[in-house]
Design a protein around this motif. Structure first.
Motif, PDB file in Angstrom:
ATOM      1  N   LEU A 122      -8.480   0.399  -5.069  1.00  0.00           N
ATOM      2  CA  LEU A 122      -8.013  -0.090  -6.371  1.00  0.00           C
ATOM      3  C   LEU A 122      -7.114  -1.302  -6.167  1.00  0.00           C
ATOM      4  O   LEU A 122      -6.102  -1.229  -5.468  1.00  0.00           O
ATOM      5  CB  LEU A 122      -7.257   1.019  -7.111  1.00  0.00           C
ATOM      6  N   ASP A 123      -7.480  -2.427  -6.776  1.00  0.00           N
ATOM      7  CA  ASP A 123      -6.792  -3.698  -6.586  1.00  0.00           C
ATOM      8  C   ASP A 123      -5.716  -3.897  -7.653  1.00  0.00           C
ATOM      9  O   ASP A 123      -6.025  -4.092  -8.832  1.00  0.00           O
ATOM     10  CB  ASP A 123      -7.819  -4.834  -6.643  1.00  0.00           C
ATOM     11  N   THR A 124      -4.462  -3.876  -7.241  1.00  0.00           N
ATOM     12  CA  THR A 124      -3.355  -4.039  -8.184  1.00  0.00           C
ATOM     13  C   THR A 124      -3.359  -5.421  -8.833  1.00  0.00           C
ATOM     14  O   THR A 124      -3.058  -5.565 -10.017  1.00  0.00           O
ATOM     15  CB  THR A 124      -2.011  -3.813  -7.480  1.00  0.00           C
ATOM     16  N   ALA A 177       0.821  -1.208   0.000  1.00  0.00           N
ATOM     17  CA  ALA A 177       0.000   0.000   0.000  1.00  0.00           C
ATOM     18  C   ALA A 177       0.857   1.262   0.000  1.00  0.00           C
ATOM     19  O   ALA A 177       1.652   1.466   0.917  1.00  0.00           O
ATOM     20  CB  ALA A 177      -0.922   0.008   1.209  1.00  0.00           C
ATOM     21  N   PRO A 178       0.710   2.121  -1.020  1.00  0.00           N
ATOM     22  CA  PRO A 178       1.368   3.429  -0.984  1.00  0.00           C
ATOM     23  C   PRO A 178       0.477   4.411  -0.228  1.00  0.00           C
ATOM     24  O   PRO A 178      -0.731   4.494  -0.471  1.00  0.00           O
ATOM     25  CB  PRO A 178       1.465   3.808  -2.462  1.00  0.00           C
ATOM     26  N   VAL A 179       1.059   5.139   0.704  1.00  0.00           N
ATOM     27  CA  VAL A 179       0.304   6.099   1.505  1.00  0.00           C
ATOM     28  C   VAL A 179       0.931   7.480   1.334  1.00  0.00           C
ATOM     29  O   VAL A 179       2.128   7.660   1.576  1.00  0.00           O
ATOM     30  CB  VAL A 179       0.303   5.715   2.997  1.00  0.00           C
ATOM     31  N   PRO A 186      -3.423   2.453  -4.895  1.00  0.00           N
ATOM     32  CA  PRO A 186      -3.626   1.101  -5.401  1.00  0.00           C
ATOM     33  C   PRO A 186      -2.761   0.076  -4.673  1.00  0.00           C
ATOM     34  O   PRO A 186      -1.548   0.246  -4.531  1.00  0.00           O
ATOM     35  CB  PRO A 186      -3.226   1.209  -6.875  1.00  0.00           C
ATOM     36  N   CYS A 187      -3.402  -0.985  -4.195  1.00  0.00           N
ATOM     37  CA  CYS A 187      -2.695  -2.065  -3.509  1.00  0.00           C
ATOM     38  C   CYS A 187      -3.512  -3.345  -3.661  1.00  0.00           C
ATOM     39  O   CYS A 187      -4.637  -3.311  -4.159  1.00  0.00           O
ATOM     40  CB  CYS A 187      -2.471  -1.740  -2.029  1.00  0.00           C
ATOM     41  N   ILE A 188      -2.965  -4.447  -3.244  1.00  0.00           N
ATOM     42  CA  ILE A 188      -3.691  -5.698  -3.362  1.00  0.00           C
ATOM     43  C   ILE A 188      -4.896  -5.688  -2.425  1.00  0.00           C
ATOM     44  O   ILE A 188      -4.797  -5.271  -1.265  1.00  0.00           O
ATOM     45  CB  ILE A 188      -2.758  -6.899  -3.089  1.00  0.00           C
ATOM     46  N   ALA A 189      -6.039  -6.117  -2.931  1.00  0.00           N
ATOM     47  CA  ALA A 189      -7.282  -6.065  -2.173  1.00  0.00           C
ATOM     48  C   ALA A 189      -7.558  -7.386  -1.466  1.00  0.00           C
ATOM     49  O   ALA A 189      -6.959  -8.422  -1.779  1.00  0.00           O
ATOM     50  CB  ALA A 189      -8.445  -5.725  -3.101  1.00  0.00           C
TER      51      ALA A 189
END
Length: 254
Positions: free
Chosen positions: A222-224, A111-113, A161-164
């Protein structure tokens, strides 16, 4: 690959120069096709450098891009004064109050924050994989921002966007790491196949930010993993047995 770079912006950070970028645009080809900015990838080094310039100019034209050598830690580094673009501190968050610096975080499922206190003129970018998130990378970032004059109630944060959860299968030992730390963390897991669960990384990071007193937290959802046309994904590349994977970047600056 489309030559147009996609810059995704968050409502929480409106008025602050920022952007979450995916793989659209750029000059890389093959498994890295698009805007791969990962120096640690097996991509052509010249292509990566061109992509990093393209990405920076899409968000903060002319700025000096600073990225970290990310180690899945809870370490945050504060940048003061001029910075050498070759400077890559071993850390997972960058913080500054200096104009002209573009703080960049690379991800490929983590996750980018991006964070900002507009009143204080302080911004930060953090890389929150599960290890860093559990260790407290967001807390370290907030402390570093406060040291420059930010106030938590004035800080707005956005998780890009990161894995969901639907794409993030983990085993029982993984679940135990989180529930041993805090039994309430069980809410970030849902049932999966026998002996496994689905983990909500984005939800966990958002909850830690909110619990820490951040004024506003936006999660982009958003799911990468599930969107190969828009995003790189380490887990997807692994499942598809690809020889390597690209990295996307999130940028914020003053």
């Amino acid at each position: 690959m489309n030559s147009d770079v996609e810059v995704i912006r968050a409502g929480a950070l409106m008025g602050v120069t920022h952007g979450f970028l995916g793989r659209r645009g750029g000059v890389s080809t093959g498994v890295h096709a698009g805007l791969n900015v990962g120096k640690g990838s097996k991509d052509d080094a010249e292509a990566v450098e061109r992509n990093r310039r393209i990405a920076t100019d899409a968000v903060l034209p002319g700025a000096t891009l600073i990225t970290a050598y990310q180690i899945h830690s809870a370490d945050a580094v504060t940048l003061r004064g001029d910075a050498d673009p070759a400077f890559r501190p071993e850390a997972d968050a960058l913080v500054t109050d200096r104009p002209g610096l573009a703080l960049g975080i690379l991800t490929a499922d983590c996750a980018p924050v991006l964070l900002a206190d507009r009143k204080a003129g302080v911004v930060a970018a953090a890389h929150a994989g599960w290890k860093g998130a559990l260790a407290g990378i967001t807390d370290s970032t907030l402390f570093a921002m406060e040291a420059l004059g930010a106030r938590r109630e004035h800080i707005h944060a956005a998780i890009g966007p990161c894995i969901a959860r639907a794409s993030y299968e983990v085993d029982e030992a993984f679940v135990a790491r989180f529930t041993d730390d805090d039994p309430e963390n069980e809410r970030f897991f849902s049932a999966g196949k026998p002996g496994h669960a689905q983990f909500d990384l984005e939800g966990y990071v958002a909850a830690r930010l909110a619990a820490a007193g951040v004024g506003r937290v936006d999660a982009l959802g958003l799911d990468t993993y599930a969107d190969p046309d828009r995003f790189f994904s380490y887990r997807r590349a692994t499942h598809q047995r690809e020889p390597d994977y690209g990295r996307q970047i999130a940028i914020i600056g003053l």
